[in-house]
Design an enzyme around this catalytic site. Structure first.
Site, PDB file in Angstrom:
ATOM      1  CE  LYS A 102      -1.733   2.591   3.173  1.00  0.00           C
ATOM      2  NZ  LYS A 102      -1.538   3.902   2.518  1.00  0.00           N
ATOM      3  CD  GLU A 161      13.372   3.313   7.988  1.00  0.00           C
ATOM      4  OE1 GLU A 161      13.403   4.234   8.840  1.00  0.00           O
ATOM      5  OE2 GLU A 161      13.346   3.500   6.768  1.00  0.00           O
ATOM      6  CB  CYS A 208      13.529   8.046   8.459  1.00  0.00           C
ATOM      7  SG  CYS A 208      14.322   7.081   7.193  1.00  0.00           S
ATOM      8  CD  GLU A 240      11.071  11.895  11.896  1.00  0.00           C
ATOM      9  OE1 GLU A 240       9.956  11.347  12.066  1.00  0.00           O
ATOM     10  OE2 GLU A 240      12.029  11.331  11.349  1.00  0.00           O
TER      11      GLU A 240
HETATM   12  P1  NAI Z   1       2.340   8.073   8.451  1.00  0.00           P
HETATM   13  O1  NAI Z   1       3.114   7.204   9.351  1.00  0.00           O
HETATM   14  O2  NAI Z   1       0.920   8.389   8.799  1.00  0.00           O
HETATM   15  O3  NAI Z   1       2.316   7.470   6.956  1.00  0.00           O
HETATM   16  C1  NAI Z   1       3.132   6.444   6.467  1.00  0.00           C
HETATM   17  C2  NAI Z   1       2.284   5.329   5.871  1.00  0.00           C
HETATM   18  O4  NAI Z   1       1.483   4.761   6.899  1.00  0.00           O
HETATM   19  C3  NAI Z   1       1.304   5.764   4.789  1.00  0.00           C
HETATM   20  O5  NAI Z   1       1.239   4.775   3.795  1.00  0.00           O
HETATM   21  C4  NAI Z   1      -0.021   5.834   5.538  1.00  0.00           C
HETATM   22  O6  NAI Z   1      -1.124   5.645   4.698  1.00  0.00           O
HETATM   23  C5  NAI Z   1       0.132   4.673   6.488  1.00  0.00           C
HETATM   24  N1  NAI Z   1      -0.732   4.731   7.668  1.00  0.00           N
HETATM   25  C6  NAI Z   1      -1.185   5.837   8.329  1.00  0.00           C
HETATM   26  N2  NAI Z   1      -1.979   5.485   9.358  1.00  0.00           N
HETATM   27  C7  NAI Z   1      -2.041   4.139   9.374  1.00  0.00           C
HETATM   28  C8  NAI Z   1      -2.693   3.178  10.186  1.00  0.00           C
HETATM   29  N3  NAI Z   1      -3.462   3.548  11.216  1.00  0.00           N
HETATM   30  N4  NAI Z   1      -2.529   1.870   9.914  1.00  0.00           N
HETATM   31  C9  NAI Z   1      -1.753   1.472   8.901  1.00  0.00           C
HETATM   32  N5  NAI Z   1      -1.119   2.323   8.069  1.00  0.00           N
HETATM   33  C10 NAI Z   1      -1.249   3.643   8.301  1.00  0.00           C
HETATM   34  O7  NAI Z   1       3.157   9.409   8.286  1.00  0.00           O
HETATM   35  P2  NAI Z   1       2.608  10.857   7.838  1.00  0.00           P
HETATM   36  O8  NAI Z   1       1.412  11.227   8.639  1.00  0.00           O
HETATM   37  O9  NAI Z   1       2.475  10.912   6.396  1.00  0.00           O
HETATM   38  O10 NAI Z   1       3.816  11.758   8.304  1.00  0.00           O
HETATM   39  C11 NAI Z   1       3.889  12.164   9.676  1.00  0.00           C
HETATM   40  C12 NAI Z   1       5.298  12.118  10.184  1.00  0.00           C
HETATM   41  O11 NAI Z   1       5.790  10.802  10.128  1.00  0.00           O
HETATM   42  C13 NAI Z   1       6.311  12.924   9.396  1.00  0.00           C
HETATM   43  O12 NAI Z   1       6.280  14.275   9.756  1.00  0.00           O
HETATM   44  C14 NAI Z   1       7.568  12.242   9.799  1.00  0.00           C
HETATM   45  O13 NAI Z   1       7.996  12.727  11.042  1.00  0.00           O
HETATM   46  C15 NAI Z   1       7.183  10.788   9.925  1.00  0.00           C
HETATM   47  N6  NAI Z   1       7.486  10.007   8.716  1.00  0.00           N
HETATM   48  C16 NAI Z   1       8.590   9.205   8.736  1.00  0.00           C
HETATM   49  C17 NAI Z   1       8.946   8.516   7.602  1.00  0.00           C
HETATM   50  C18 NAI Z   1      10.150   7.653   7.563  1.00  0.00           C
HETATM   51  O14 NAI Z   1      10.777   7.526   6.521  1.00  0.00           O
HETATM   52  N7  NAI Z   1      10.500   6.987   8.649  1.00  0.00           N
HETATM   53  C19 NAI Z   1       8.190   8.638   6.353  1.00  0.00           C
HETATM   54  C20 NAI Z   1       7.010   9.447   6.448  1.00  0.00           C
HETATM   55  C21 NAI Z   1       6.705  10.109   7.606  1.00  0.00           C
END
Ligand code: NAI
Ligand code: MG
Length: 497
Positions: A188, A264, A298, A395
């Protein structure tokens, strides 16, 4: 709504963009008939809508994957799995211009950087193609009457949930090791950036993957992501994203079928510069460490610590360097930094900047939106920070860093580790003893010496502490996608008991 639209990018020209769900090697609409829009963050304009997967579509995709896993895919030899991955990698190279321009359009990253991402995808897919026929077990010498062997078997149906910061690269990092080890996947994508993975899905079909082995769906985290992570027939979830969602996924696994979970997550990585560092070199890596990919990494080096002897000179020259970063149109050749991915991320970062100002930190450069269209933010450096400020602890995931002064090695090791995260860190010094001592003392999954953000598919990547569970890349990632079976054979005709 149909299953493809014609789109155009400034560098890739016109192309057919798939917008359906890719299940069983076919393009389909979502059962609930829903769609959602994706935006170009450089212009704030809607690019197109894509079909949305809800719970029912997740069920269909998981069933397709299960059928492939129990059927045709089992009969594909390891050698042939490897060939399929190598072919997919080659197709990434062949379609590099298209993939990179779709990536820039949907995500906003500079086209020069998107091209690097695509080349890295090809590399990682071929690397895991090479592993496919090298997943080996062991024999065990228990006693003369018993022969035992250990097999490394695939886990099964893998749900993979990826973020928007490296849409294609995270897709390839996830698919490579899962497929090499004989698993099947339902992946996804992030709702902000669905487009490039759909183009890549077509390439999996062209490479010759059997139906159901790789399924790619677009959808929201709280709906499709949650359905995957709580699904009773998904054997494993691999997730990259926020720590908050990482915790939700672990809970969903615990509350359903105890599927295996690898995570991750975020980071707040220290980038440490000692007095004896090559200052020009250190400045360019520190600049790249935080501002690469608009700070949306990240492993971003967002906490910069400089030893007191060179601190003033370093700050002055780092400011000059950061102001030379070209911020603007992702499709312009010399752009280094494009817009943040979305309005939500833009607002989140601007709030952190406000928090920093309100807390009394000094804005050395930046601190503002750039322009009035698109989610552009000026490269921002805060000084005069204290360790308890939000901008030093949380972050930010944008082009924002803090810089502060330290005196001794012992002190900087302590502050470097003063975080709940542990993804990455860096040390800049010419002294080998300092480099090794500090690298060993920092609690982080990756430590760079006189470098930053250097990732390679041969080198494991992942987090200590709250930065995650498990490792991606390298041989280490194969662990996440195999389970160990012991087969114990009683030999001869000796009676038991
Ligand atoms: P997020 O963690 O919500 O999104 C990442 C993925 O998780 C997306 O595919 C999203 O659809 C999915 N997701 C969201 N809620 C979920 C749930 N309840 N169950 C299963 N999957 C779910 O991150 P978001 O809101 O886009 O960004 C917020 C913060 O997260 C950023 O500001 C950053 O600090 C961090 N982040 C870290 C990343 C990394 O590479 N470790 C990548 C993206 C965001
Ligand atoms: Mg988008």
């Amino acid at each position: 709504m149909s299953l493809t639209v014609q789109l155009e990018t400034p560098t890739g020209g016109k192309y057919e963009q798939p917008i359906g769900l890719f299940i069983n090697n076919e393009w389909v609409k979502g059962v609930d008939g829903k769609t959602f829009e994706t935006t170009n963050p450089a212009t704030e304009e809607v690019i197109t809508s894509v079909h949305e997967a809800t719970e029912k579509d997740v069920d269909i995709a998981v069933a397709a994957a299960r059928k492939a896993f129990e059927g045709e895919w089992r009969r594909v030899t390891p050698e042939d799995r490897g060939k399929l991955l190598v072919k997919l990698g080659d197709l990434f190279d062949k379609n590099a211009d298209l993939l990179a321009s779709v990536e820039s359009l949907d995500n906003g990253k500079a086209i020069s950087m998107a091209k690097v991402d695509v080349a890295l995808c090809a590399g990682v897919l071929r690397y895991y193609g090479g592993w496919a026929d090298k997943i080996e077990g062991k024999t065990l010498d228990l006693n003369p009457d018993t022969f035992a062997y250990i097999r490394k078997e695939p886990v099964g149906v893998c749900g993979q949930i990826i973020p928007w910061n490296f849409p294609l690269l995270m897709w390839a990092w996830k698919i490579g090791p899962a497929i090499a080890t004989g698993n099947v996947v339902v992946i996804k994508t992030a709702e902000q950036t669905p487009l490039s993975a759909l183009v890549a899905a077509n390439l999996t079909k062209e490479a010759g993957f059997p139906p159901g082995v790789i399924n790619v769906i677009s959808g929201f985290g709280k709906i499709a992501g949650a359905a995957l992570s709580s699904h009773m027939d998904v054997d494993k979830i691999a997730f990259t994203g926020s720590t908050v969602v990482g915790r939700t996924i672990l809970k969903a696994a615990a509350g359903s079928n105890l599927k295996k979970v690898t995570l991750e997550l975020g980071g707040k990585s220290p980038n440490i510069v000692f007095d004896d560092a090559d200052i020009d070199n250190a400045i360019s890596w520190v600049n790249f460490g935080i501002f690469f990919n608009h700070g949306q990494c990240c492993c971003a080096g967002s906490r910069i610590y400089v030893q007191e002897g060179i601190y003033d000179k370093f700050v002055q020259r780092f400011k000059e360097r950061a102001q030379k970063n070209v911020v603007g149109d992702p499709f312009a050749k010399d752009t280094f930094q494009g817009p943040q991915v979305s309005k939500v991320q833009f607002d989140r970062i601007m709030n952190y900047i406000k928090e920093g100002k309100d807390a009394g930190a000094t804005v050395e450069i930046g601190g503002n939106r750039k322009g009035d269209k698109g989610y552009f933010i000026e490269p921002t450096i805060f000084s005069n920070v204290t360790e308890n400020m939000k901008i030093v602890q949380e972050e930010i995931f944008g082009p924002v860093c803090s810089i502060s002064k330290f005196k001794t090695k012992e002190e900087v090791i302590k502050i470097g580790n003063n975080t709940t995260y542990g993804l990455a860190a860096a040390v800049h010094t010419k002294d080998l003893n300092t480099a090794i001592e500090v690298s060993n003392a920092l609690r982080a999954g990756t430590v760079w010496v006189n470098a930053y953000n250097v990732l390679h598919h041969q080198m494991p990547f992942g987090g200590f502490k709250e930065s995650g569970i498990g490792r991606e890349l390298g041989e280490a990632a194969l662990e996440n996608y195999t389970q160990t079976k012991s087969v114990c054979i009683r030999l001869g005709d000796a009676l038991f008991g």
